[in-house]
Design a protein around this motif. Structure first.
Motif, PDB file in Angstrom:
ATOM      1  N   TRP D 306       0.834  -1.218   0.000  1.00 15.12           N
ATOM      2  CA  TRP D 306       0.000   0.000   0.000  1.00 15.12           C
ATOM      3  C   TRP D 306       0.858   1.253   0.000  1.00 15.12           C
ATOM      4  O   TRP D 306       0.518   2.241  -0.630  1.00 15.12           O
ATOM      5  N   VAL D 307       2.016   1.165   0.704  1.00 19.11           N
ATOM      6  CA  VAL D 307       2.943   2.298   0.654  1.00 19.11           C
ATOM      7  C   VAL D 307       3.460   2.465  -0.771  1.00 19.11           C
ATOM      8  O   VAL D 307       3.476   3.566  -1.326  1.00 19.11           O
ATOM      9  N   ILE D 308       3.869   1.336  -1.357  1.00 18.38           N
ATOM     10  CA  ILE D 308       4.389   1.388  -2.728  1.00 18.38           C
ATOM     11  C   ILE D 308       3.317   1.933  -3.674  1.00 18.38           C
ATOM     12  O   ILE D 308       3.583   2.755  -4.554  1.00 18.38           O
ATOM     13  N   LEU D 309       2.080   1.502  -3.451  1.00 17.66           N
ATOM     14  CA  LEU D 309       0.973   1.985  -4.287  1.00 17.66           C
ATOM     15  C   LEU D 309       0.854   3.503  -4.177  1.00 17.66           C
ATOM     16  O   LEU D 309       0.752   4.213  -5.174  1.00 17.66           O
ATOM     17  N   GLY D 310       0.881   3.982  -2.929  1.00 19.35           N
ATOM     18  CA  GLY D 310       0.754   5.423  -2.705  1.00 19.35           C
ATOM     19  C   GLY D 310       1.863   6.194  -3.399  1.00 19.35           C
ATOM     20  O   GLY D 310       1.610   7.171  -4.098  1.00 19.35           O
ATOM     21  N   VAL D 311       3.115   5.713  -3.221  1.00 20.70           N
ATOM     22  CA  VAL D 311       4.241   6.430  -3.824  1.00 20.70           C
ATOM     23  C   VAL D 311       4.144   6.380  -5.350  1.00 20.70           C
ATOM     24  O   VAL D 311       4.410   7.366  -6.042  1.00 20.70           O
ATOM     25  N   THR D 312       3.739   5.215  -5.861  1.00 19.12           N
ATOM     26  CA  THR D 312       3.589   5.080  -7.310  1.00 19.12           C
ATOM     27  C   THR D 312       2.612   6.121  -7.842  1.00 19.12           C
ATOM     28  O   THR D 312       2.894   6.825  -8.810  1.00 19.12           O
ATOM     29  N   VAL D 313       1.456   6.200  -7.184  1.00 19.44           N
ATOM     30  CA  VAL D 313       0.451   7.165  -7.643  1.00 19.44           C
ATOM     31  C   VAL D 313       1.009   8.575  -7.550  1.00 19.44           C
ATOM     32  O   VAL D 313       0.904   9.375  -8.488  1.00 19.44           O
ATOM     33  N   LEU D 314       1.657   8.866  -6.420  1.00 15.15           N
ATOM     34  CA  LEU D 314       2.200  10.205  -6.194  1.00 15.15           C
ATOM     35  C   LEU D 314       3.180  10.586  -7.303  1.00 15.15           C
ATOM     36  O   LEU D 314       3.146  11.701  -7.831  1.00 15.15           O
ATOM     37  N   LEU D 315       4.051   9.633  -7.662  1.00 14.81           N
ATOM     38  CA  LEU D 315       5.059   9.936  -8.673  1.00 14.81           C
ATOM     39  C   LEU D 315       4.478   9.927 -10.084  1.00 14.81           C
ATOM     40  O   LEU D 315       5.051  10.492 -10.998  1.00 14.81           O
ATOM     41  N   SER D 316       3.336   9.256 -10.258  1.00 13.45           N
ATOM     42  CA  SER D 316       2.784   9.154 -11.606  1.00 13.45           C
ATOM     43  C   SER D 316       1.814  10.284 -11.935  1.00 13.45           C
ATOM     44  O   SER D 316       1.471  10.477 -13.094  1.00 13.45           O
ATOM     45  N   ILE D 317       1.346  11.000 -10.914  1.00 16.89           N
ATOM     46  CA  ILE D 317       0.367  12.051 -11.181  1.00 16.89           C
ATOM     47  C   ILE D 317       0.931  13.089 -12.137  1.00 16.89           C
ATOM     48  O   ILE D 317       0.315  13.445 -13.128  1.00 16.89           O
ATOM     49  N   PHE D 318       2.134  13.553 -11.798  1.00 19.44           N
ATOM     50  CA  PHE D 318       2.701  14.646 -12.594  1.00 19.44           C
ATOM     51  C   PHE D 318       3.534  14.084 -13.735  1.00 19.44           C
ATOM     52  O   PHE D 318       4.707  14.374 -13.870  1.00 19.44           O
ATOM     53  N   SER D 319       2.905  13.266 -14.544  1.00 22.20           N
ATOM     54  CA  SER D 319       3.638  12.637 -15.632  1.00 22.20           C
ATOM     55  C   SER D 319       3.376  13.401 -16.918  1.00 22.20           C
ATOM     56  O   SER D 319       2.720  14.427 -16.927  1.00 22.20           O
ATOM     57  N   GLY D 320       3.892  12.861 -18.006  1.00 23.69           N
ATOM     58  CA  GLY D 320       3.654  13.479 -19.305  1.00 23.69           C
ATOM     59  C   GLY D 320       2.177  13.567 -19.635  1.00 23.69           C
ATOM     60  O   GLY D 320       1.726  14.452 -20.357  1.00 23.69           O
ATOM     61  N   GLN D 321       1.404  12.649 -19.035  1.00 20.92           N
ATOM     62  CA  GLN D 321      -0.031  12.620 -19.287  1.00 20.92           C
ATOM     63  C   GLN D 321      -0.677  13.963 -18.931  1.00 20.92           C
ATOM     64  O   GLN D 321      -1.615  14.420 -19.582  1.00 20.92           O
ATOM     65  N   ILE D 322      -0.145  14.599 -17.886  1.00 17.12           N
ATOM     66  CA  ILE D 322      -0.743  15.844 -17.435  1.00 17.12           C
ATOM     67  C   ILE D 322      -0.651  16.886 -18.548  1.00 17.12           C
ATOM     68  O   ILE D 322      -1.547  17.711 -18.726  1.00 17.12           O
ATOM     69  N   LYS D 323       0.412  16.814 -19.332  1.00 20.17           N
ATOM     70  CA  LYS D 323       0.550  17.766 -20.441  1.00 20.17           C
ATOM     71  C   LYS D 323      -0.475  17.488 -21.531  1.00 20.17           C
ATOM     72  O   LYS D 323      -1.031  18.410 -22.124  1.00 20.17           O
ATOM     73  N   THR D 324      -0.694  16.202 -21.788  1.00 21.86           N
ATOM     74  CA  THR D 324      -1.700  15.837 -22.787  1.00 21.86           C
ATOM     75  C   THR D 324      -3.066  16.353 -22.353  1.00 21.86           C
ATOM     76  O   THR D 324      -3.783  16.997 -23.124  1.00 21.86           O
ATOM     77  N   TYR D 325      -3.423  16.039 -21.101  1.00 26.64           N
ATOM     78  CA  TYR D 325      -4.724  16.484 -20.596  1.00 26.64           C
ATOM     79  C   TYR D 325      -4.810  18.007 -20.619  1.00 26.64           C
ATOM     80  O   TYR D 325      -5.819  18.573 -20.984  1.00 26.64           O
TER      81      TYR D 325
END
Lengths: 320, 377, 328, 448
Positions: D306-325
């Motif tokens: 669950w910790v790994i899940l949280g960190v994964t999400v945290l690090l993935s939020i500000f990804s290249g996807q955010i630029k696309t959106y």
């Protein structure tokens, strides 16, 4: 071959293309002809297939084409018989060029406009780069673009300038025929009028012929020698401009004309009730019948083309 | 905002000569990007350091290790046998304090982290705690430098082959839209949901385990061949499987994406226009499809490089490839903070440089890129 | 026809709307002076047309009236309420008082909402909590714009409607909150010729029935006479001519209005035989507009040493107000 | 509602969607089965259990179905107990002076071409003072009776037949098992096929004394999934890995895409410094080596999924996807329908959540579904690096164990291939579904 002095003659031209919901009958057995140094206006509302007609003439087909047939005679030769490479070398821009609707999208955003205008001359006339530049400058003069604009990119030009560049591009190979696809619909009134001044001058000075495709009845009269009215994929009336703008024959043409607001006359404009039919599955018989105030039993059958003193009308009212 | 009014101004806006030359524009843009990216990299590296030592887990582990090592070495040293237990204990404490000082553990965390940041930015990466380079050095820089070529070799080979083959195959497919080959590519594109190491397993299994034609892993045969030609050949043999794993894991999706991309861009109005102009198909492809999409192509290349830089840790581990990724993994296993931070910094730098190069080339190929938002359209 | 006795609904005094241009995202690089000193009164139930080319500032003026732009300088009073600089909730409430009909009907409708939801939104936002009441009002307004039978249209999504029907939904949405003023921004320019008249007539019918004040914004002089009582002509951020519609169309005074009229074609085969007289060049940059009269570089009747120096003000000429030195 | 039906119908036109849905359905069924039949506490207990839990199983045994692919049949492990019956008969005859005789027999068909790894007897007896006495005999298909052992058994006692030195002496061989499975004096190297019987007779000397025995044969194959180096039945991690993989993948994908979208929407709507900040963070995130940081978190802080899940999400939020959106939101932001919404007084929050975001759903759904495999594989990757959750049985853990034990070098392919196939099924399932969804929701792709 064809003993006729027509520059262009189109016979039974058909272009249908497929979608997930069926075949769109965008161009359905279209016939008309055009004399040298004349301009014909193809008039129609959005979705009537008039842009597809332009593409069908230049063989710019969509990927999902279902059927494409008929004859297009240019100077008496049926250019539909040419293979792809011959068509590219001898027809596209060499004989027929085109001014697109929205020049912003039709110009490559990352190539300088001068280079884009020069390209067809280099490919089709085989001129050197330097000669091409000189030619481009001459063309820019014709259409009223400052010479130093040749090093600019499309996004650095105003809408009117882009459209002029597009016209210069159409002119650069000195073709006999230019297809204008709604060349001014995105422009302001003053710019529109000045573009038409340019086109008129080209017609009288260079002897070029035009096919003007538009939905705008008022501005279409600026260039028209002949008028072809298109409705739901078919041409319903081909007429001489003077007679057409005075009094059109087909009920659709009449109603369309009546819907135009006028600045200099006090007539109250009228509108046409209903909508044009879908090109996916057009009605049998006359396609305008549903909206026509003068329809009668016959209209459920496909009307023939009647010849009324040289005016061709696809309507049962004019068959004797 | 008032796009309408802004459009009207650009047509006539007067521009200074310098601003309008491509070189000037690109230089100005690059300078601005360089500064912002520099700041970004500094923050990124500092965050890395914080994460590496937040809460002092590493400190505790290091202290325990120092205690163990010091105690053992003193107990084992015959010179100190004669000492009384008290004196020995005192000596141990002194040694521990000395050692902790040497490793900077006596200073508060914040000052330690700032010091670490400055060192990190100047690539003064310090001494490793446990790890050695192959030549026996404890310098983190040397350890990482030793491993960097292996990573570059693998990344470079795989990236270049993957990128160019997929772009050109995709261009070919977009020409033959709807052909059997096209359909096969579409059908296979979901296979790219698995990472390289996953395909690595299968490759190792087939080519090393069953067929015995290629090695299981490593960079070179053991013992390494004497001649440099033999050495190169051996490296090449070892490179085949990991590089193939990387390529296979992205290939079909990559081709599919490019093909779709080219198809979309080849239905742009200006491409239709180029066809109408009767340009040869070659020119259309080069000037009207590839050229306008070059910025996107470059962006994607850079993103590919970025994703592969960071994705190699596991692939390298699976293939026992002695690159940076595996070093990082080993360092973490040994709680070797300097090496961890060091390799993360090298990664951050590599990513920063990649992004900067991307921006630079982007500005070079897209005339619309300008500094500031004054007259963008 | 302008009725001086009628009360003023909207009063605009010396309105300026400037947009700052930025360099590097923060440095100042001048202003786009989209609206530069516009003054007029609009009375209850009055219709006016604002005519001009794209980039003349008419859209910025309109958006400022709608409360979507902030005025840089000058005053806007709506029903004697100073609404020049409202913020937050007050601004939101002010916006809801004016109906807005947009140019592109398809774009103006959220593609993921059906007709009922689209028409309900303004009601929900403005505090009509009872769903039954909302549906009653939605049905009523759909009858008004002749989207009948209502049940056929209620659950349709915008892409299932024709352009004309989409524009009816837009009009219905504009009047559902029963505004006193409707702003119509080129409401027919994206529609087919055969539908245009229908929509204009619908708008006029609603205007007469509810005594709506309407600001009709257009670039097409020929539709103006079917809709408005007074016409304002805008050029490069200024209103250059204000006049009753008939008088303006038949007897334009400002050289720019004259040019605009000359450039507007009626369907006539003789058009093809003549060249049109047009002012040269293009409209000026709104960042650095020309000094004096902004039309002077293109004006065929410019007066040397005056037009390029002195900025003209509204001069009474017959029943026109013209910003042109020719009428001094 | 009708739109939903229509989308579903559209979806089913794509074979890839059908395959995708089928495999996701299968995975969901496996998850449900695992969760119902093996409770969480039982699953973690078993997974962390050692020899005491898994003594019945052989080590490194490939799954039983391997026999289908080979002409040479290998023995499949089994275990029977006199307590539970299962073919083992137990008769108690009460004798004089508090003695009783217990006879336990078990006969089984042996139709394999290889010898088993081991035969083991686990005795459990109850008595006060006097140990029960047991004799074990082995009866071959030809009826020959071989005496295995005579011994007094303690409360619990293990007897490994192959390692009994007395038996070795008696049979005059070190390899006891081949001796038991071939005809005496025959030179054959393969076992005789037929019905073997083991007969355990025990004598107890106290009134309430009893003897039970569990007979275990460690074949070279085991069960439907095989075993690992700790004798653990691989069915456990394979079954339980499914809900864990799905939960991790779906939660990470959902969390990442939703948060990314909301942040992108807020940034592009308000613009200014908020947007600027989001863009800067995105750039910083771009130079942060994602996996390296995740590895550090796993090493220094916690390996809990669950910790790994949280960190994964945290690090993935500000990804290249955010630029696309962001690019799409910037377009929507200036679209006329948003302008209209502002004009009738819509609040900022309502514009973001009821106007901007719904527009993005068609883009979001395929992206979300397609990103599930990335996260499933990410979790597996971390496990392969030894950073998996210490408690949970997962597919990645199985692969890690296999690697650590050199499964590929030793030819124990099943050990790696079984979790790999499940991973592939998950990856392909979601990827194929996402692929079809993309084509449906993205009209530009429809005709391409």
């Amino acid at each position: 071959m064809f003993q006729n002095n027509n520059l262009l003659r189109i016979e039974d031209l058909v272009l249908h293309f497929g979608t997930t919901r069926g075949a769109v009958q965008a161009v359905d057995k279209v016939n008309f002809d055009l004399d040298s140094n004349h301009a014909v206006v193809v008039l129609g509302e959005s979705g009537c297939g008039k842009s597809s007609l332009a593409k069908a003439i230049l063989r710019l087909l969509p990927r999902n084409v279902v059927s494409y047939s008929g004859h297009v005679y240019l100077d008496g030769n049926d250019i539909m018989q040419l293979d792809e490479e011959e068509f590219r070398q001898n027809i596209r821009w060499a004989s027929i060029s085109m001014v697109p609707q929205a020049a912003m999208n039709a110009l490559n955003p990352v190539i300088r406009v001068g280079d884009q205008v020069a390209e067809p001359a280099i490919v089709h006339l085989g001129v050197s780069k330097n000669d091409a530049v000189a030619l481009v400058k001459k063309m820019f003069q014709h259409v009223g673009v400052p010479e130093d604009f040749i090093t600019r990119y499309p996004f650095e030009l105003s809408g009117g300038m882009r459209q002029r560049v597009a016209i210069a591009m159409a002119l650069v190979t000195s073709p006999n025929l230019i297809i204008l696809d709604e060349p001014t619909s995105a422009l302001d009134v003053l710019t529109q009028a000045s573009i038409f001044n340019v086109l008129k001058r080209l017609k009288s000075e260079l002897g070029i012929s035009f096919i003007l495709i538009t939905h705008d009845i008022a501005t279409s009269s600026e260039l028209a020698d002949r008028v072809a009215v298109m409705y739901a994929g078919q041409i319903v009336e081909v007429s001489d401009a003077h007679r057409f703008f005075a009094e059109p024959l087909h009920p659709y043409s009449r109603m369309l004309m009546a819907s135009v607001p006028r600045l200099r006359a006090d007539t109250e404009p009228e509108f046409i009730i209903g909508q044009p039919p879908s090109l996916l599955n057009p009605p049998k018989g006359c396609r305008f019948a549903d909206r026509c105030p003068r329809r009668f039993e016959k209209c459920s059958e496909e009307p023939p083309v009647a010849n009324v003193d040289g005016i061709k009308v696809k309507c049962w009212l004019y068959t004797s | 905002m008032a796009t309408e009014t802004i459009t009207a101004t650009t047509g006539q806006a007067k521009r200074e000569a310098f601003a309008h030359t491509t070189l000037g524009r690109v230089l100005r843009y690059s300078l601005v990007r360089l500064v912002t990216l520099g700041v970004t990299v500094v923050i990124g590296i500092y965050l890395t350091i914080l994460i590496a030592n937040m809460g002092g887990y590493v400190d505790t582990i290091m202290r325990n290790e120092i205690r163990d090592n010091t105690t053992q070495s003193i107990l084992a040293n015959p010179a100190f046998r004669s000492l009384t237990p008290e004196a020995r204990e005192k000596l141990i404490q002194e040694k521990i304090a000395l050692e902790e000082k040497r490793l900077g553990l006596d200073k508060p965390f914040i000052s330690r982290s700032i010091k670490y940041l400055v060192n990190a930015l100047t690539l003064n990466l310090g001494r490793a705690i446990n790890m050695n380079s192959d030549s026996g050095s404890r310098q983190v820089r040397l350890i990482l430098l030793e491993r960097l070529p292996a990573t570059l070799l693998l990344a470079g080979t795989a990236d270049l082959i993957l990128f160019f083959s997929s772009v050109f195959i995709a261009l070919g497919l977009s020409r033959r839209y709807g052909s059997l080959l096209d359909k096969i590519t579409i059908a296979l594109s979901p296979t790219s949901s698995a990472p390289p190491w996953f395909y690595g397993i299968f490759l190792i299994l087939i080519f090393a385990g069953i067929l015995h034609v290629l090695p299981f892993g490593g960079l070179v045969d053991s013992p390494p061949p004497e001649t440099s030609f033999g050495y190169g050949l051996s490296v090449l043999k070892h490179l085949i499987l990991p590089a193939s794993a990387i390529i296979i894991s992205s290939f079909f999706l990559s081709v599919y994406n490019w093909r779709t991309f080219f198809l979309i861009y080849s239905s742009e109005d200006y491409v239709d226009m180029a066809r109408a102009k009767g340009l040869p198909a070659r020119d259309i492809e080069r000037r009207y499809i590839l050229r306008p999409t070059l910025p996107t192509i470059i962006t994607n290349f850079a993103l590919l490089v970025i994703s592969l830089w960071t994705g190699f840790t596991i692939t390298e581990t699976v293939f026992l490839w002695p690159g940076l990724g595996r070093t990082l993994f080993q360092a973490i296993g040994l709680y070797d903070t300097p090496v961890i931070v060091g390799s993360t910094i090298v990664y951050a730098y590599m990513l920063g440089i990649t992004v900067f190069l991307l921006d630079f080339v982007y500005a070079l190929v897209d005339p619309r890129v300008k500094v500031g938002g004054g007259n963008q359209q | 026809m302008t009725d001086k006795q009628r009360d003023v609904l909207l009063s605009i005094q010396d309105l300026h709307v400037w947009f700052e241009l930025r360099r590097f995202g923060f440095g100042h690089a001048g202003y786009v002076k989209a609206v530069d000193g516009v003054t007029f009164d609009l009375h209850y139930g009055e219709t006016i047309a604002i005519v001009g080319e794209s980039g003349c500032g008419k859209s910025s003026l309109m958006k400022t009236i709608l409360g979507l732009n902030k005025p840089t300088r000058g005053a806007i009073k709506f029903e004697n309420l100073d609404v020049g600089t409202p913020e937050g909730e007050a601004l939101r409430q002010y916006r809801a008082k004016i109906g807005y009909v947009q140019q592109d009907p398809f774009g103006a409708l959220a593609p993921f909402m059906n007709v009922q939801r689209i028409l309900e939104e303004p009601l929900i936002i403005n505090g009509v909590k009872d769903p039954v009441e909302r549906e009653r009002r939605v049905r009523k307004v759909m009858e008004e714009v002749k989207l009948t039978p209502v049940d056929d249209f209620l659950h349709k999504f915008p892409h299932m409607l024709s352009g004309g029907q989409q524009q009816r939904v837009v009009i219905a949405r504009a009047i559902i909150l029963e505004p006193k003023l409707v702003v119509a921004d080129e409401p027919v320019s994206m529609l087919d010729a055969s539908v245009r008249v229908e929509i204009l007539k619908l708008l006029r019918g609603l205007q007469e029935k509810y005594k709506l004040a309407v600001i009709y914004i257009t670039h097409d002089l020929s539709t103006v006479r079917y809709f408005s009582e007074r016409v304002f002509v805008m050029y490069a951020g200024n209103v250059v001519e204000k006049a009753p519609v008939g008088s303006l169309v038949h007897n334009p005074k400002h050289p720019y209005t004259v040019a605009l009229k000359d450039a507007t074609a009626d369907p006539d085969a003789n058009n093809a035989l003549t060249y049109r007289e047009l002012p040269p060049g293009e409209p000026p940059s709104l960042v650095k507009p020309p000094p004096g009269c902004r039309f002077h570089p293109r004006c065929p009747r410019r007066i040397e040493n005056l037009c390029e120096v002195e900025e003209p003000y509204d001069i009474q000429a017959d029943d026109h107000l013209v910003a042109c030195w020719l009428y001094k | 509602m009708s739109a939903l039906i229509k989308s579903t119908r559209d979806l089913l036109r794509y074979p890839s969607a059908i395959i995708g849905l089928l495999s996701i359905g299968a995975l969901l069924a496996i998850s449900a089965y695992a969760l119902v039949t093996i409770p969480y506490s039982e699953a973690t207990r078993l997974w962390r259990g050692g020899e005491d839990v898994w003594y019945q199983n052989p080590k490194y045994a490939p799954p039983a179905w391997m026999n289908f692919f080979s002409n040479e049949k290998q023995p499949v492990s089994f275990a029977v107990s006199s307590k539970e019956g299962g073919g083992m008969t137990k008769t108690v005859t009460v004798g004089e002076q508090n003695t009783s005789t217990i006879l336990i027999t078990y006969s089984f068909d042996y139709a394999y071409d290889k010898f088993p790894q081991e035969l083991i007897l686990y005795f459990k007896s109850s008595f006060q003072d006097k140990l029960p006495f047991v004799s074990v005999a082995w009866i071959t298909p030809s009826g020959e009776r071989i005496r295995i052992a005579d011994l007094a058994v303690d409360r619990t006692q293990t007897f490994r037949i192959s390692q009994d030195q007395k038996l070795q002496k008696r049979l005059k061989t070190e390899d006891v098992l081949p001796a038991l499975f071939v005809e005496p004096k025959s030179e054959s190297a393969s076992p005789v096929k037929g019905t073997y019987q083991i007969e355990i007779s025990a004598v107890t000397f106290e009134p309430d004394a009893d003897v039970d025995v569990e007979f275990v044969m460690h074949g070279t194959l085991y069960g439907p999934a095989g075993t690992d180096q700790y004798r653990r039945d691989l069915m456990l991690p394979l079954l339980w890995g499914t809900p864990i993989a799905l939960a991790f993948g779906l939660l990470a994908a959902l969390g990442t895409s939703l948060l990314t979208m909301i942040i992108a929407a807020i940034g592009s709507w308000y613009g200014g410094w908020i947007d600027e900040l989001i863009q800067r963070i995105t750039e910083i995130n771009l130079v942060l080596p994602f996996l390296a940081i995740l590895i550090m978190v796993g090493t220094f802080y916690s390996r809990s999924i669950w910790v790994i899940l949280g960190v994964t999400v945290l690090l993935s939020i500000f990804s290249g996807q955010i630029k696309t959106y962001r690019a799409v939101f910037m377009q929507s932001k200036v679209s006329p329908y948003i302008e209209a919404a502002r004009a009738y007084g819509t609040t900022d929050r309502r514009i973001i959540f009821s106007y901007l975001i719904p527009r993005m759903i068609p883009l979001l759904i395929p992206a979300l579904v397609s990103s599930v495999p990335t996260f499933v594989f990410l979790e597996a990757s971390l496990a392969v690096l030894g950073l998996g959750d210490p408690v949970l049985p997962t597919w990645g853990k199985v692969i890690e164990n296999a690697f650590a034990d050199g499964a590929l070098y030793r030819g124990l392919y099943y050990w790696v291939l079984e979790p790999a196939v499940l991973l592939m099924l998950t990856g392909l399932g979601f990827a194929m579904l996402g692929f079809a969804l993309d084509r449906i929701f993205n009209p530009r792709l429809r005709d391409i």
